[in-house]
Design a protein around this motif. Structure first.
Motif, PDB file in Angstrom:
ATOM      1  N   ARG A   1       0.839  -1.188   0.000  1.00 47.74           N
ATOM      2  CA  ARG A   1       0.000   0.000   0.000  1.00 47.74           C
ATOM      3  C   ARG A   1       0.878   1.244   0.000  1.00 47.74           C
ATOM      4  N   ASP A   2       0.476   2.247  -0.771  1.00 49.40           N
ATOM      5  CA  ASP A   2       1.240   3.491  -0.834  1.00 49.40           C
ATOM      6  C   ASP A   2       1.150   4.241   0.492  1.00 49.40           C
ATOM      7  N   ALA A   3       2.249   4.840   0.892  1.00 52.60           N
ATOM      8  CA  ALA A   3       2.289   5.613   2.134  1.00 52.60           C
ATOM      9  C   ALA A   3       1.911   7.058   1.877  1.00 52.60           C
TER      10      ALA A   3
ATOM     11  N   GLY B   1       2.376   2.040   3.305  1.00 57.56           N
ATOM     12  CA  GLY B   1       1.176   2.032   4.140  1.00 57.56           C
ATOM     13  C   GLY B   1       0.821   0.630   4.567  1.00 57.56           C
ATOM     14  N   GLY B   2       1.833  -0.240   4.657  1.00 57.52           N
ATOM     15  CA  GLY B   2       1.627  -1.638   4.999  1.00 57.52           C
ATOM     16  C   GLY B   2       1.582  -2.506   3.759  1.00 57.52           C
ATOM     17  N   ALA B   3       1.461  -3.804   3.959  1.00 62.73           N
ATOM     18  CA  ALA B   3       1.456  -4.730   2.820  1.00 62.73           C
ATOM     19  C   ALA B   3       0.640  -5.975   3.139  1.00 62.73           C
ATOM     20  N   PHE B   4      -0.060  -6.456   2.105  1.00 59.67           N
ATOM     21  CA  PHE B   4      -0.725  -7.758   2.146  1.00 59.67           C
ATOM     22  C   PHE B   4       0.233  -8.751   1.484  1.00 59.67           C
TER      23      PHE B   4
ATOM     24  N   ALA C   1      -2.092   5.906   2.077  1.00 58.12           N
ATOM     25  CA  ALA C   1      -2.647   7.047   1.357  1.00 58.12           C
ATOM     26  C   ALA C   1      -4.018   6.725   0.776  1.00 58.12           C
ATOM     27  N   ASP C   2      -4.258   5.456   0.489  1.00 61.92           N
ATOM     28  CA  ASP C   2      -5.506   5.003  -0.126  1.00 61.92           C
ATOM     29  C   ASP C   2      -6.120   3.931   0.767  1.00 61.92           C
ATOM     30  N   ASP C   3      -7.338   4.164   1.252  1.00 56.99           N
ATOM     31  CA  ASP C   3      -7.963   3.199   2.147  1.00 56.99           C
ATOM     32  C   ASP C   3      -8.995   2.321   1.431  1.00 56.99           C
ATOM     33  N   SER C   4      -8.821   2.141   0.108  1.00 59.27           N
ATOM     34  CA  SER C   4      -9.762   1.324  -0.649  1.00 59.27           C
ATOM     35  C   SER C   4      -9.750  -0.133  -0.180  1.00 59.27           C
TER      36      SER C   4
END
Length: 242
Positions: free
Chosen positions: A32-34, A62-65, A79-82
């Motif tokens: 995830r983008d920070a 912004g973390g990772a799956f 940055a994106d909470d989708s």
């Protein structure tokens, strides 16, 4: 308390190596983008430098799956909470405003898996924090045994192993046919509960035959903590706030 400049203006920053490992991972990884400002604030909160994998991961992601979302590694607020993935600060109940000297009580929760397993960087001598392992070592609360296990490595070596395909070895006996289809689209604040429960012998006779239900990760962690305390007559401690 160190200023941001002291945390990011360092020799041998870890990101070139970590970034390459994330891009070349042996398992599917959704990074995830920070948000740059929040990433910087996360460094100040935790007081780790970008020479470490943890500091680099916090600042730059912004973390990772990891492995189609079976493992969720926490970073700074995305940055994106989708696709919801809580931040490391939220999971560890950091104060909303940076408080000098504040630290998680026993250790820093850095990841969860979809079954409710928790990965923690141990925070002090075992006799003081009540957790196994050495300070700085990654330990794991196992959802099948409901006990803590010391993994024998620090955060950087642990994350490198997971990205290199270590999830396949680590979870070899905890997966069932078709698990990817059940896991890959889950948000990071959701997990799977099994019946019969994972800590029962019946579940391991045939994991594929268990019934599985999507639940809030907070609900799953509360259930594990309560059940562990009943089995061992000792509270395993804080497993994360999601």
């Amino acid at each position: 308390m160190r200023e941001l400049s002291e945390l990011i203006e360092v020799e041998d920053p870890a990101w070139p190596v970590l970034g390459e490992e994330l891009r070349g991972a042996a398992v599917p990884v959704d990074v995830r983008d920070a948000d740059p400002g929040r990433g910087a604030a996360a460094l100040v909160q935790t007081q780790v430098t970008v020479r470490s994998f943890l500091g680099a991961f916090l600042l730059r992601t912004g973390g990772a799956f990891v492995d189609d979302g079976w493992l969720r590694v926490y970073g700074s607020p995305a940055a994106d909470d989708s696709r919801r993935l809580p931040s490391l600060a939220r999971v560890n109940n950091y104060p909303p405003v940076t408080v000098p000297g504040w630290l998680p009580q026993a250790g820093l929760i850095v990841a969860h898996d979809v079954l409710g397993g928790a990965f923690v960087v141990q925070g002090g001598p075992a006799e003081q924090v009540g957790l196994p392992g050495q300070p700085g070592e990654v330990i794991y609360f196992a959802p099948d045994s409901l006990r803590w296990e010391a993994l024998g490595s620090g955060y950087g070596a642990w994350l490198s192993w997971m990205l290199a395909g270590g999830t396949e070895e680590f979870y070899e006996n905890l997966r069932w046919p078709g698990w990817r289809d059940e896991v890959r689209d889950l948000d990071g604040d959701r997990g799977l509960t099994l019946y019969p429960p994972l800590w029962s012998a019946e579940a391991h006779q045939d994991l594929g035959a268990t019934s599985r239900r999507i639940v809030a990760m907070a609900e799953l962690l509360d259930l594990e903590r309560e059940t562990s305390a009943q089995f061992d007559e000792a509270d395993p401690g804080f497993l994360g706030a999601l």
